[in-house]
Scaffold this active site. Structure first.
Site, PDB file in Angstrom:
ATOM      1  N   GLU A  16       0.749  -1.113  -0.076  1.00  0.00           N
ATOM      2  CA  GLU A  16      -0.074   0.063  -0.122  1.00  0.00           C
ATOM      3  C   GLU A  16       0.911   1.118  -0.098  1.00  0.00           C
ATOM      4  OE1 GLU A  16      -3.562   0.061   2.645  1.00  0.00           O
ATOM      5  OE2 GLU A  16      -2.901   2.189   3.366  1.00  0.00           O
ATOM      6  N   TYR A  48      -6.469   7.051  -0.356  1.00  0.00           N
ATOM      7  CA  TYR A  48      -7.247   8.255  -0.863  1.00  0.00           C
ATOM      8  C   TYR A  48      -7.459   9.056   0.303  1.00  0.00           C
ATOM      9  CZ  TYR A  48     -11.237   9.741  -3.719  1.00  0.00           C
ATOM     10  OH  TYR A  48     -12.021  10.458  -4.621  1.00  0.00           O
ATOM     11  N   ALA A  50      -8.280  12.962   2.090  1.00  0.00           N
ATOM     12  CA  ALA A  50      -9.395  13.547   2.812  1.00  0.00           C
ATOM     13  C   ALA A  50      -9.893  14.507   1.811  1.00  0.00           C
ATOM     14  CB  ALA A  50      -9.415  14.188   4.113  1.00  0.00           C
ATOM     15  N   ARG A 106     -15.143   4.357   4.596  1.00  0.00           N
ATOM     16  CA  ARG A 106     -15.667   5.529   5.290  1.00  0.00           C
ATOM     17  C   ARG A 106     -14.661   6.696   4.847  1.00  0.00           C
ATOM     18  NH1 ARG A 106     -16.714   7.068  11.177  1.00  0.00           N
ATOM     19  NH2 ARG A 106     -14.445   7.518  10.868  1.00  0.00           N
ATOM     20  N   GLY A 107     -13.583   6.404   5.383  1.00  0.00           N
ATOM     21  CA  GLY A 107     -12.291   7.498   5.487  1.00  0.00           C
ATOM     22  C   GLY A 107     -12.272   8.197   6.860  1.00  0.00           C
ATOM     23  N   GLN A 213       6.834   8.495  14.661  1.00  0.00           N
ATOM     24  CA  GLN A 213       5.896   8.086  13.573  1.00  0.00           C
ATOM     25  C   GLN A 213       4.930   6.989  14.005  1.00  0.00           C
ATOM     26  OE1 GLN A 213       6.899   5.830  10.024  1.00  0.00           O
ATOM     27  NE2 GLN A 213       5.937   7.684   8.815  1.00  0.00           N
TER      28      GLN A 213
HETATM   29  C1  LIG Z   1      -6.941  -1.383   4.952  1.00  0.00           C
HETATM   30  C2  LIG Z   1      -7.214  -0.058   5.128  1.00  0.00           C
HETATM   31  C3  LIG Z   1      -7.146   1.036   4.234  1.00  0.00           C
HETATM   32  C4  LIG Z   1      -7.422   2.222   4.643  1.00  0.00           C
HETATM   33  N1  LIG Z   1      -7.171   3.156   3.524  1.00  0.00           N
HETATM   34  C5  LIG Z   1      -7.723   4.564   3.757  1.00  0.00           C
HETATM   35  C6  LIG Z   1      -7.766   5.578   2.657  1.00  0.00           C
HETATM   36  O1  LIG Z   1      -7.377   5.223   1.633  1.00  0.00           O
HETATM   37  N2  LIG Z   1      -8.222   6.670   3.294  1.00  0.00           N
HETATM   38  C7  LIG Z   1      -8.607   7.125   4.253  1.00  0.00           C
HETATM   39  O2  LIG Z   1      -8.898   8.277   4.498  1.00  0.00           O
HETATM   40  N3  LIG Z   1      -8.888   6.062   5.371  1.00  0.00           N
HETATM   41  C8  LIG Z   1      -8.080   5.018   5.151  1.00  0.00           C
HETATM   42  N4  LIG Z   1      -8.219   3.822   6.048  1.00  0.00           N
HETATM   43  C9  LIG Z   1      -8.550   4.443   7.395  1.00  0.00           C
HETATM   44  C10 LIG Z   1     -10.159   4.184   7.533  1.00  0.00           C
HETATM   45  O3  LIG Z   1     -10.900   5.099   6.714  1.00  0.00           O
HETATM   46  C11 LIG Z   1     -10.830   4.624   8.913  1.00  0.00           C
HETATM   47  O4  LIG Z   1     -10.184   3.912   9.852  1.00  0.00           O
HETATM   48  C12 LIG Z   1     -12.139   5.298   9.121  1.00  0.00           C
HETATM   49  O5  LIG Z   1     -12.215   5.917  10.339  1.00  0.00           O
HETATM   50  C13 LIG Z   1     -13.181   3.942   9.222  1.00  0.00           C
HETATM   51  O6  LIG Z   1     -13.252   3.404   7.864  1.00  0.00           O
HETATM   52  P1  LIG Z   1     -14.400   2.350   7.775  1.00  0.00           P
HETATM   53  O7  LIG Z   1     -14.236   1.895   6.249  1.00  0.00           O
HETATM   54  O8  LIG Z   1     -13.995   1.058   8.669  1.00  0.00           O
HETATM   55  O9  LIG Z   1     -15.447   2.752   8.125  1.00  0.00           O
HETATM   56  P2  LIG Z   1     -16.965   2.118   8.769  1.00  0.00           P
HETATM   57  O10 LIG Z   1     -16.910   0.598   8.336  1.00  0.00           O
HETATM   58  O11 LIG Z   1     -17.857   3.149   8.296  1.00  0.00           O
HETATM   59  O12 LIG Z   1     -16.626   2.151  10.232  1.00  0.00           O
HETATM   60  C14 LIG Z   1     -16.542   3.485  11.061  1.00  0.00           C
HETATM   61  C15 LIG Z   1     -17.151   3.285  12.288  1.00  0.00           C
HETATM   62  O13 LIG Z   1     -18.513   3.299  12.283  1.00  0.00           O
HETATM   63  C16 LIG Z   1     -18.847   1.916  13.019  1.00  0.00           C
HETATM   64  N5  LIG Z   1     -20.287   1.547  11.889  1.00  0.00           N
HETATM   65  C17 LIG Z   1     -19.875   0.911  10.810  1.00  0.00           C
HETATM   66  N6  LIG Z   1     -21.081   0.778  10.298  1.00  0.00           N
HETATM   67  C18 LIG Z   1     -21.800   1.100  11.040  1.00  0.00           C
HETATM   68  C19 LIG Z   1     -23.242   1.372  11.121  1.00  0.00           C
HETATM   69  N7  LIG Z   1     -24.146   0.677  10.108  1.00  0.00           N
HETATM   70  N8  LIG Z   1     -24.139   1.691  11.869  1.00  0.00           N
HETATM   71  C20 LIG Z   1     -23.595   2.278  13.173  1.00  0.00           C
HETATM   72  N9  LIG Z   1     -22.083   2.222  13.418  1.00  0.00           N
HETATM   73  C21 LIG Z   1     -21.485   1.846  12.079  1.00  0.00           C
HETATM   74  C22 LIG Z   1     -17.802   0.943  13.116  1.00  0.00           C
HETATM   75  O14 LIG Z   1     -17.926   0.240  14.157  1.00  0.00           O
HETATM   76  C23 LIG Z   1     -16.678   2.266  13.063  1.00  0.00           C
HETATM   77  O15 LIG Z   1     -16.523   2.610  14.599  1.00  0.00           O
HETATM   78  C24 LIG Z   1      -8.038   2.482   5.732  1.00  0.00           C
HETATM   79  C25 LIG Z   1      -8.143   1.703   6.881  1.00  0.00           C
HETATM   80  C26 LIG Z   1      -7.503   0.479   6.360  1.00  0.00           C
HETATM   81  C27 LIG Z   1      -7.577  -0.758   7.428  1.00  0.00           C
END
Ligand SMILES: Cc1cc2nc3c(=O)[nH]c(=O)nc-3n(C[C@H](O)[C@H](O)[C@H](O)COP(=O)(O)OP(=O)(O)OC[C@H]3O[C@@H](n4cnc5c(N)ncnc54)[C@H](O)[C@@H]3O)c2cc1C
Length: 292
Positions: A16, A48, A50, A106-107, A213
Site C-alpha cells: 500500500e 485516498y 481527505a 468511510r475514510g 511516527q
Molecule cells: C486497509 C485499510 C485501508 C485504509 N485506507 C484509507 C484511505 O485510503 N483513506 C482514508 O481516509 N482512510 C483509510 N483507512 C482508514 C479508515 O478510513 C478509517 O479507519 C475510518 O475511520 C473508518 O473507515 P471504515 O471504512 O472502517 O468505516 P466504517 O466501516 O463505516 O466504520 C466506521 C465506524 O462506524 C461504525 N459503524 C460501521 N457501520 C456502522 C453502522 N451501519 N451503524 C453504526 N455504526 C457503524 C464502526 O464500528 C466504526 O466505529 C484505511 C484503513 C484500512 C484498515
C-alpha cells in the site's frame, strides 16, 4: 484480475502506497512501485486522501500502475466530502481506465477535524458504499476491519457486526488495520469466523520506520504497541537507523508467524519506502515473491 479470484488460487502479498502532496512527487511513488514490483506483489494499492488534489494523484498513480501492465492494482475510495454522484464520477473513471478492484472505506476526517461528518447526499458508512458499488459496478471489493476495534466503535462486538455488514453487502475480503501483536489478529479471525464472516481476512502489517511516527499512527488508529516493542523503541531513541532495523526484524518475525499460521495473504503498509519491505521479503523468501 479480481483479487477475490487471486485469493482462491494463491496467498497474496500486497503493498500500500500513499499519494504525494504535489504532482512532482508522482514519478517518485511510481519508481518505488517499480522497485517493489521485483517481488511480484499480487497487487498494489494507493490510499485516498481527505480531499483536494491528492485524490487526483491517487487516481493517476492507480491508473498508471495498472496501465503499465506490471502489476494488479486496487483503488482506495472513501465517503469523505463526496456526494453519491461525485463517488459515481470517480468509480466511472476507474471503470473506464480498466481498474477491477476497489477498497471501499468511510475514510478519516480531514486534517484539523475531529469527527467524520456525513456529506449531504453522501454515505455515512463504508457498508453503504460497498452496497452501492456491488449494486452498480463490476469491481472486486475489499473493506477494512479492526482486530483491536475501531476507535469509534461502541464495542468489539458491534464493530464485528459492522464488519459482517460490509461482507453481507458485497465485500469479497477484508484487510486489517495495522497491529503489532499477532494474537490480536488470530483472536479477531476466530471471532470473525464465529460471526459468520466467511471471506479472507488479510492482515495489514506496518514495519516500524521511526519511533515518533509509529507512536502517532497507533495513537490515531487505536492499535497498541506491545510493552516489549515499546521498551526497545525507548532504548533505541534517537538512533533512527537502529529503529528501522528493529522495525524490519519485528515485522519479519510477525509475518513469519502469520504466514506459518496460514493467513490468506499479507498487506504491507509500505509508506512509499522500499527498504524495509525488501529486507523482510528477502529474509522470508516466500515462493513467488523473491528476487529472480
Ligand atoms: C486497509 C485499510 C485501508 C485504509 N485506507 C484509507 C484511505 O485510503 N483513506 C482514508 O481516509 N482512510 C483509510 N483507512 C482508514 C479508515 O478510513 C478509517 O479507519 C475510518 O475511520 C473508518 O473507515 P471504515 O471504512 O472502517 O468505516 P466504517 O466501516 O463505516 O466504520 C466506521 C465506524 O462506524 C461504525 N459503524 C460501521 N457501520 C456502522 C453502522 N451501519 N451503524 C453504526 N455504526 C457503524 C464502526 O464500528 C466504526 O466505529 C484505511 C484503513 C484500512 C484498515
Amino acid at each position: 484480475m479480481k483479487i477475490r479470484d487471486m485469493l482462491r488460487e494463491e496467498r497474496t502479498i500486497s503493498f500500500e502506497f500513499f499519494p504525494p502532496r504535489a504532482a512532482d512527487g508522482i514519478p517518485g511513488v511510481l519508481d518505488t512501485v517499480g522497485e517493489l514490483a521485483a517481488y511480484c506483489p499480487s497487487f498494489i494499492s494507493v490510499t485516498y486522501g481527505a480531499g483536494g488534489s491528492t485524490r487526483d494523484f491517487t487516481e493517476r498513480i492507480t491508473v498508471q500502475a495498472k496501465q503499465s501492465g506490471g502489476v494488479e492494482v486496487m483503488a482506495h475510495l472513501t465517503c469523505v466530502g463526496q456526494t453519491v454522484d461525485e463517488l459515481d464520477g470517480v468509480l466511472g473513471r476507474l471503470e473506464s481506465a480498466g481498474i477491477e478492484n476497489v477498497i471501499a472505506l468511510r475514510g478519516d476526517p480531514p486534517r484539523g477535524e475531529e469527527q467524520f461528518t456525513v456529506t449531504e447526499g453522501g454515505f455515512r458508512h463504508a457498508s453503504d458504499l460497498v452496497r452501492h458499488i456491488r449494486a452498480n459496478y463490476g469491481f472486486g471489493i475489499a473493506a477494512a476491519c479492526y482486530p483491536e476495534g475501531h476507535t469509534e466503535a461502541e464495542s468489539l462486538e458491534r464493530d464485528l457486526e459492522y464488519a459482517r455488514l460490509k461482507v453481507d453487502n458485497g465485500a469479497d475480503f477484508l484487510i486489517t488495520q495495522l497491529f503489532y501483536d499477532n494474537n490480536d489478529y488470530f483472536a479477531f479471525a476466530d471471532r470473525a469466523a464465529a460471526a459468520g464472516i466467511g471471506v479472507p481476512v488479510v492482515p495489514g502489517v506496518l514495519p516500524v520506520l521511526s519511533a515518533p511516527q509509529i507512536r502517532r499512527f497507533t495513537a490515531l488508529c487505536g492499535s497498541k504497541i506491545p510493552a516489549k516493542l515499546d521498551a526497545e523503541l525507548e532504548r533505541l531513541a534517537g538512533d533512527d537507523e537502529a529503529v528501522r532495523e528493529l522495525g524490519v526484524e519485528y515485522a519479519a518475525r510477525q509475518v513469519e508467524e502469520l504466514w506459518a499460521a496460514g493467513v490468506p495473504g499479507v498487506h504491507f503498509y509500505v509508506l512509499n519506502r522500499s527498504y524495509s519491505v525488501s529486507k523482510i521479503l528477502d529474509y522470508l523468501a516466500l515462493p513467488g515473491h523473491t528476487l529472480g
